[in-house]
Design an enzyme around this catalytic site. Structure first.
Site: not given
Length: 293
Positions: A76, A223
């Protein structure tokens, strides 16, 4: 320690938000049921991902990541910037390292809560992404959504940045019903580990507009790994330069796919929203029926 008194930080990177729990001194079990309860925006704290800071023998910290659905993932990018900011402040130095499930990331925390993460090399082979069948050229694979003779989306580039991404290049990223199409493609049989689904619009050789349906989290304001993957996919198809600005709903990230060593560098902000104590109710989800914490 008493789980119900465990503290947390609420943080975000361009609106992609996290609950960050420090387990380096006090262990805390986080089964999928507890993760889902913490991530619930109505009854828990609410977040896209839950992040745990654990001790590491290889780096300054080990970062574990769960999506809001309780599934653990390996990467992430936005969370890595938040974690780098925490650790850099703790250690009083700008350069820090973060161990994840499959690699060690280097990070540089600059002024004004701006962090650069070296995300390593993208994985481009079909079995590294992974895909369920062999494709010799993953810059453009056979996959489409919509009528066979007039697909809404088709021929994505696929890239792994520690998690699988499919990037569809479109004329207008805002015109795609990603909230409807994203879940179907996320669970397509071609992706044995599911996939993050993005639509990318080339604005210029130095800028992309990007929207992402994130596996296990849904539509997201940003993202980081998708921004990296989209830049790589665009370069592979000759659409952009190696240095691009990726504009997401939550803001911009600067991405460079460095030619010298093939590493992807991601630069962007992070923010601390607030700190608090986990509500006892989120732990009840993991208790056997009829028992409390």
């Amino acid at each position: 320690m008493d789980a119900s008194s465990h503290s947390f930080r609420k943080m975000n990177g361009l609106g992609n938000d996290f609950v960050v729990i420090d387990r380096r001194a006090d262990a805390l079990d986080l089964p999928a049921e507890t993760v889902r309860a913490i991530a619930d925006r109505e009854t828990g704290v609410g977040c896209d991902q839950l992040i745990a800071l654990d001790p590491s023998s290889e780096a300054d910290v080990f970062m574990r990541i769960w999506n809001a659905d309780g599934g653990e993932v390996a990467a992430c990018g936005n969370a890595a910037r938040c974690v780098a900011g925490i650790v850099a402040q703790e250690l009083g130095r700008a350069n820090v390292t973060i161990e994840t499930e499959d690699q060690v990331l280097g990070a540089f925390a600059g002024a004004g809560e701006i962090v650069t993460i070296d995300m390593g090399e993208p994985r481009l082979a079909w079995d590294e992404i992974p895909l369920a069948e062999e494709f010799h050229d993953t810059s453009r694979i056979e996959l489409q959504a919509g009528p066979i003779d007039a697909p809404v989306l088709h021929s994505p580039g696929v890239v792994s940045m520690g998690n699988p991404h499919a990037i569809f290049f479109v004329d207008d990223a805002d015109a795609i019903e990603l909230g409807r199409i994203g879940p179907m493609l996320e669970h397509h049989p071609l992706f044995p580990e599911r996939a993050n689904i993005s639509v990318a619009q080339v604005l210029s050789p130095g800028q992309l507009r990007l929207r992402t349906w994130e596996r296990g989290a849904g539509l997201t304001r940003a993202c980081g790994t998708a921004a990296c993957a989209s830049a790589v996919a665009a370069v592979r198809r000759g659409l952009t330069d190696r240095k691009v600005t990726v504009s997401l709903p939550g803001g911009d990230l600067a991405i460079e796919w460095r030619e010298g060593d093939g590493h992807v560098l991601m630069t962007g902000p992070y923010a601390l929203d607030f700190e608090g104590t986990l509500p006892p109710g989120v732990f009840a989800a993991a208790e056997p029926e009829g028992q409390g914490v």
